[in-house]
Design a protein around this motif. Structure first.
Motif, PDB file in Angstrom:
ATOM      1  N   ARG A  72      33.377  18.393  42.371  1.00 17.65           N
ATOM      2  CA  ARG A  72      34.353  17.733  41.801  1.00 17.65           C
ATOM      3  C   ARG A  72      34.387  18.244  40.352  1.00 17.65           C
ATOM      4  O   ARG A  72      35.409  18.385  39.669  1.00 17.65           O
ATOM      5  CB  ARG A  72      33.938  16.334  41.730  1.00 17.65           C
ATOM      6  N   PHE A  76      41.072  10.327  41.101  1.00 11.48           N
ATOM      7  CA  PHE A  76      39.744  10.465  41.627  1.00 11.48           C
ATOM      8  C   PHE A  76      38.924   9.263  41.662  1.00 11.48           C
ATOM      9  O   PHE A  76      38.079   8.704  42.425  1.00 11.48           O
ATOM     10  CB  PHE A  76      39.059  11.755  40.895  1.00 11.48           C
ATOM     11  N   GLU A 114      34.513  13.686  46.371  1.00 12.64           N
ATOM     12  CA  GLU A 114      33.916  12.510  45.682  1.00 12.64           C
ATOM     13  C   GLU A 114      32.749  11.999  46.538  1.00 12.64           C
ATOM     14  O   GLU A 114      32.624  12.358  47.757  1.00 12.64           O
ATOM     15  CB  GLU A 114      34.951  11.211  45.611  1.00 12.64           C
TER      16      GLU A 114
END
Lengths: 234, 782
Positions: free
Chosen positions: B745, B42, A199
């Protein structure tokens, strides 16, 4: 069941729909859902790889444009609609990595290559030049650079500069403590930290390097005036 | 036949099939939930890392936060600084008519045991002209001399290397300057005195001045709520910055405490030049003495120093005596310098219904705007469009390396047109090169003539990442016609130079939006200006006097309550003639005349003129091809008037040692031979709290000692030249861009989805298989 086509005239007429026609409404929905999810997955994977491929492939075009610049061509753009130009090439000889550096680390430039922050001086000029790149593409190798390693920067005016990597540290993006006007001729390579996170976070990895004045002659031999620094009025 | 059997076979198995269906639906739902949860985790993680900004370490400050004069030393934390104990501050503000002269004297102490280099920061009011710097470091007196910037830096670096006491005052931006002080000895006291010139702020008949006094946000966290700040990612904890916390006194921000530790004396000698009505200081208690009907002396009441408010003073004239015009002059070097101000008649323009507007929005959606910049630009523009009134007309132009004009011509801002335009703006993505010229041409030339009485405004949203500035400036100055060009700078590092100049040439204003949360406030300020212009086409000229330079040039438009303030340089010591100022409110012309010979005397006008002259020179830089020649021009004006500017700095050189060498230095001693013309007594001498009882005085002494120890404790062990220069322009600390793509991701989530789909498909086919088995079984039975 489709192995017995002879018995299903009406379904045969519909061709491909034959299989679907024998499913109940619920089954159709379930199947469609599965297909949609698979498609979304494929698109995401594709997008991810596209970003990586873009980063790799563009370097080839950038390299070509940079070489043209070295030949003395001015106003070269890697591709006609590019919003940036190539500015330098950075090489880490020990680990054998190289990348073409772009001007202005704003917007989409970083998707194509490392970029020098527009509010910092060019490498080799007095002050601290900051080059940033993505940790998962162009600066994947930054974690392998050790203190003492040499970094060679070739600017688009043909100047070859050698920097020696020094300490590295981790800081928030808005508390970098980097001063663009610090004394000396410094180079800072920056990328995101932690290296393997998936992230986007606020932390940055900052690697300091200092210009080596009496660089290895072989590096500078190519230059007419070897060892001469690009001195601006100071 | 088989079809029949299958149908019949299905009937007995229907119950089982139902069950399986339910099971599958349940499984699907569960998996979807799991998936959503994973994705949620996330995005949650991202949100957390963005919000989890580590608290600024207690006691540390950053130069940008400084709200008052302070001497900073580099601390052990890179990028953070500690404030030197401020022992005393004395401020004298002389107001003469419209001119303010401020002298600030502050005494600091180096609490550490090493030789250090510090940086003195002082926030200045807009458009102040700094001309004097005097310092005392330990037993040496040094005074700033104006020199060309590079030369000054050289002198400073040389003196520093030789271990001499030296100081360098540089302009970083027009109202930000830094003063580096080298070679401050252990325990030494530093006295800094700066002087600057500024003008009185006027708005709606109210005259005011402001002096920065806010103590920077700096505190010691309460030990009870102190927690170890663990970074969720790295697992690092930030050390408790103050090991001997229990010894430390109350938070520095406590105003009463602050007044004891940092005594401030402040005196305003107000000479308004007109009969004074009320004089108020909104945030501080003051003692006021009446000198005559036009003059007052105002001083701070002892101990009244709120640390969270700037000192402000406002005054007005007794009813009916409010001056709406004024003219002052100063003669220097055979030339006369004039300062004039006029407040245009307010009534007519304000009460009138606002003029119709024709607004052309130009938005940059080139690649350099990608990311947060384009989001801010979209938001700002959508807000601007939604604020249009139905009688206004508008159009939207977007450009990257291509260009698109949304409506064929200006359209009436009806709700559906606005919706349409907002949808267009919301759909913009940032990609491609930056070709600004065609868009600018489209906005300035192809939108048809301006309707009589309407205001044509071009609002330009960009990061200004362009190379052909000169060409664009030329385009604006040639084709602006009646239009006003307002620029809105977007992103973290927009090209403010380009946008400020573009707005100046376009007679509009420049608005800077640095982050998402500034959009509403900054755009609001812009709307106020867009909607309420009071007077346009202002021009000044002299009839009969030989005026060489009138600044500002051209005159900007005026907004509600603002006066025209101009300065001019005239030939000769006793000029005669008339000053004329003309303008237009709506369609109505306006004109005023003032007799130059009747101007009253004022001091410091030459400096104000020089400061504005430099601003003008900088503003017209685009028209000058030769940058060196321009710098030379600025340097000449700045040197002649002893002003700090972009190309000139004050470098302080050792004037006279206060003591013969060899004599021991005790820092608490009063300095002996002060050089002539120096006035430092105020910050030495008697402390205001001397009258307090013995016990309290002792406690206060102890407290300031503790504070000194605290600062010394946090200073970098051996502040180096490099560390010191870090603060010198830490205002320019480099912000690092986002350097992680979402590629990994995306791939991860994509693979998860694929795996899920595969699993679901398997379950599904198994189920079908089972069904088929059942069907076959049934047919066998038949």
């Amino acid at each position: 069941m489709s192995d017995k086509p002879g018995n299903q005239e009406n379904q045969d007429k519909e061709g491909r729909a034959g299989f679907l026609a024998r499913l109940t409404a619920l089954e159709t929905i379930v199947l469609a859902g599965i297909l949609l999810i698979a498609l979304a997955g494929l698109m995401l994977v594709g997008k991810g790889f596209y970003m990586k491929a873009k980063a790799e492939v563009s370097q080839v075009l950038l390299k070509r444009s940079f070489e043209a610049q070295l030949q003395g061509e001015t106003n070269v753009k890697p591709w006609p609609w590019a919003d940036f130009s190539t500015e330098a090439e950075i090489t880490a000889p020990r680990i054998g990595k190289t990348a073409v550096v772009l001007s202005g680390a704003s917007g989409e430039a970083l998707a194509f290559g490392p970029a020098r922050l527009a509010n910092t001086p060019a490498p080799g000029e007095p002050g601290t030049s900051v080059i940033a790149a993505h940790r998962d593409t162009h600066f994947r190798w930054l974690k392998d650079v050790k203190p003492g390693d040499l970094l060679v920067v070739t600017r688009n005016d043909g100047t070859n500069l050698t920097f020696r990597a020094g300490s590295s540290r981790i800081a928030r993006w808005d508390q970098s403590g980097i001063n663009a006007n610090a004394p000396g001729r410094n180079l800072v390579l920056a990328t995101c930290w932690p290296f393997d996170a998936a992230e986007q976070g606020p932390l940055r990895y900052i690697m300091n390097a200092e210009l080596v004045a009496d660089a290895d002659p072989s590096t500078l031999a190519a230059q007419g005036e070897s060892g001469k620094l690009p001195v601006k009025s100071f | 036949m088989l079809l029949d059997t299958e149908n019949s076979a299905k009937r007995p198995s229907r119950m089982t099939a139902r069950h399986i269906e339910y099971a599958i639906v349940a499984a699907l739902a569960a998996l979807t939930l799991v998936l959503l949860f994973v994705m949620g985790v996330f995005s949650h993680a991202v949100a957390e890392t963005n919000d989890g900004k580590p608290q600024r370490l207690a006691g540390y400050v950053r130069p940008n936060d400084m709200g008052t004069g302070a001497l900073l030393f580099p601390s052990k934390e890179p990028g953070s600084f500690v404030e030197a104990p401020r022992l005393a501050t004395d401020v004298v503000i002389d107001v003469n008519g419209p001119i303010i002269r401020t002298r600030v004297t502050q005494r600091f102490q180096n609490p550490s045991k090493g030789w250090v280099e510090g940086t003195y920061v002082f926030p200045l009011p807009e458009n102040s002209a700094v001309d004097t710097l005097k310092m005392q470091i330990g037993d040496r007196f040094i005074e700033g001399e104006i020199k060309a910037r590079e030369e000054a830096r050289k002198v400073y670096e040389e003196a520093k290397a030789e271990g001499k006491k030296t100081a360098l005052l540089e302009q970083q931006r027009p109202n930000i300057f830094t003063n580096q002080v080298a070679n401050i000895g252990p325990g030494e006291t530093i006295v800094v005195q700066i002087e600057y010139q500024s003008s009185v702020h006027q708005s709606g008949g109210e005259f005011s001045l402001r002096f920065p006094m806010v103590v920077a946000p700096r505190y010691n966290p309460d030990p009870i709520i102190q927690t170890v700040d663990l970074d969720p990612k790295s697992g690092y904890a930030v050390n408790d910055p103050v090991p001997d916390r229990d010894k430390i006194a109350a938070p520095v921000l406590d105003p009463a405490e602050n007044a004891r530790i940092n005594p401030v004396t402040l005196t305003v000698n107000l000479n308004a030049g007109f009969p004074l009505g009320t004089v108020t200081s909104p945030f501080h208690q003051t003692d006021m003495q009446t000198v005559d009907d036009m003059a007052r002396t105002i001083s701070l009441k002892g101990g009244s120093v709120p640390a969270d408010k700037d000192f402000a003073l406002s005054w007005n004239a007794i009813a009916g005596k409010t001056p709406n015009a004024g003219l002052f002059r100063e003669t220097q070097g055979g030339k006369t310098y004039l300062l004039g101000f006029v407040t245009p008649p307010a009534g007519s323009a304000v009460t009138e219904t606002p003029a119709k507007r024709e607004v052309i929005f130009v938005i940059d959606n080139s690649g350099s705007m990608a990311g947060p910049s384009i989001e801010q630009a979209r938001d700002s523009l959508a807000l601007a469009i939604s604020k249009l009134k139905a009688e206004d007309k508008f159009n939207v132009v977007r450009f990257d390396d291509t260009m698109e004009v949304h409506f064929p011509t200006l359209v009436q801002a009806t709700p559906d047109k606005r919706e349409d335009a907002i949808a267009f703006v919301r759909g913009l993505t940032a990609d491609g090169g930056t070709e600004m010229l065609p868009a600018l041409e489209a906005a300035l030339r192809t939108q048809g003539p301006v309707e009589p009485g309407a205001l044509r405004q071009v609002v330009f949203l960009t990061d200004g990442a362009i190379g052909n500035e000169a060409q664009l400036f030329e385009e604006i100055s040639k084709n602006r016609g009646e239009a006003r060009v307002f620029t809105v700078g977007i992103g973290s590092a927009p090209n403010t130079h380009f946008m400020t100049k573009a707005a100046e040439i376009g007679r509009g204003t420049f608005t800077l939006i640095g982050s998402e949360d500034q959009v509403a406030a900054r755009m609001g300020e812009l709307f106020a200006k867009l909607e309420n212009p009071v007077m346009t086409d202002i021009a000044a000229d002299f009839d009969g006097a030989n005026a060489r330079d009138i600044t500002p040039n051209p005159m900007p438009d005026l907004y509600r309550g603002e006066p025209v303030v101009l300065t001019a340089q005239l030939d000769g010591a006793t000029p005669a003639g008339k000053l004329q100022i003309t303008g237009k409110t709506g369609n109505q012309p306006w004109r005023i005349e003032m007799d130059v010979a009747k101007a009253s005397e004022g001091q410091g006008i030459a400096k104000l003129w020089a400061r504005r002259k430099i601003d003008d020179l900088e503003a017209n830089a685009y028209a000058v091809n030769d940058q060196a020649a321009l710098d030379k021009q600025i340097e000449t004006v700045a040197l002649a008037n002893h002003l700090v500017s972009r190309v000139t700095s004050l470098v302080a050189v050792d004037v006279t040692p206060s003591r013969p060498t060899g004599e021991p230095v005790v820092s608490t001693d009063l300095p002996l031979n002060l050089p002539e013309g120096w006035d430092f007594e105020k910050v030495f001498g008697e402390k205001p709290q001397q009258a307090m009882p013995e016990g309290e005085r002792k406690a206060s002494l102890e407290r300031s000692e503790q504070q000194a120890m605290m600062v010394a404790d946090r200073m970098a062990a051996a502040p180096t030249a490099r560390a010191a220069s870090v603060i010198a322009d830490a205002g320019k600390q480099v912000d690092l861009p986002q350097t992680a793509t979402l590629a990994d991701r995306h791939i991860l989530i994509g693979l998860l989805l694929l795996a899920f789909a595969l699993m679901a498909a398997t379950t599904f086919s198994l189920w079908r298989w089972q069904l088929r088995g059942l069907a076959l079984e049934a047919s066998d039975r038949v």
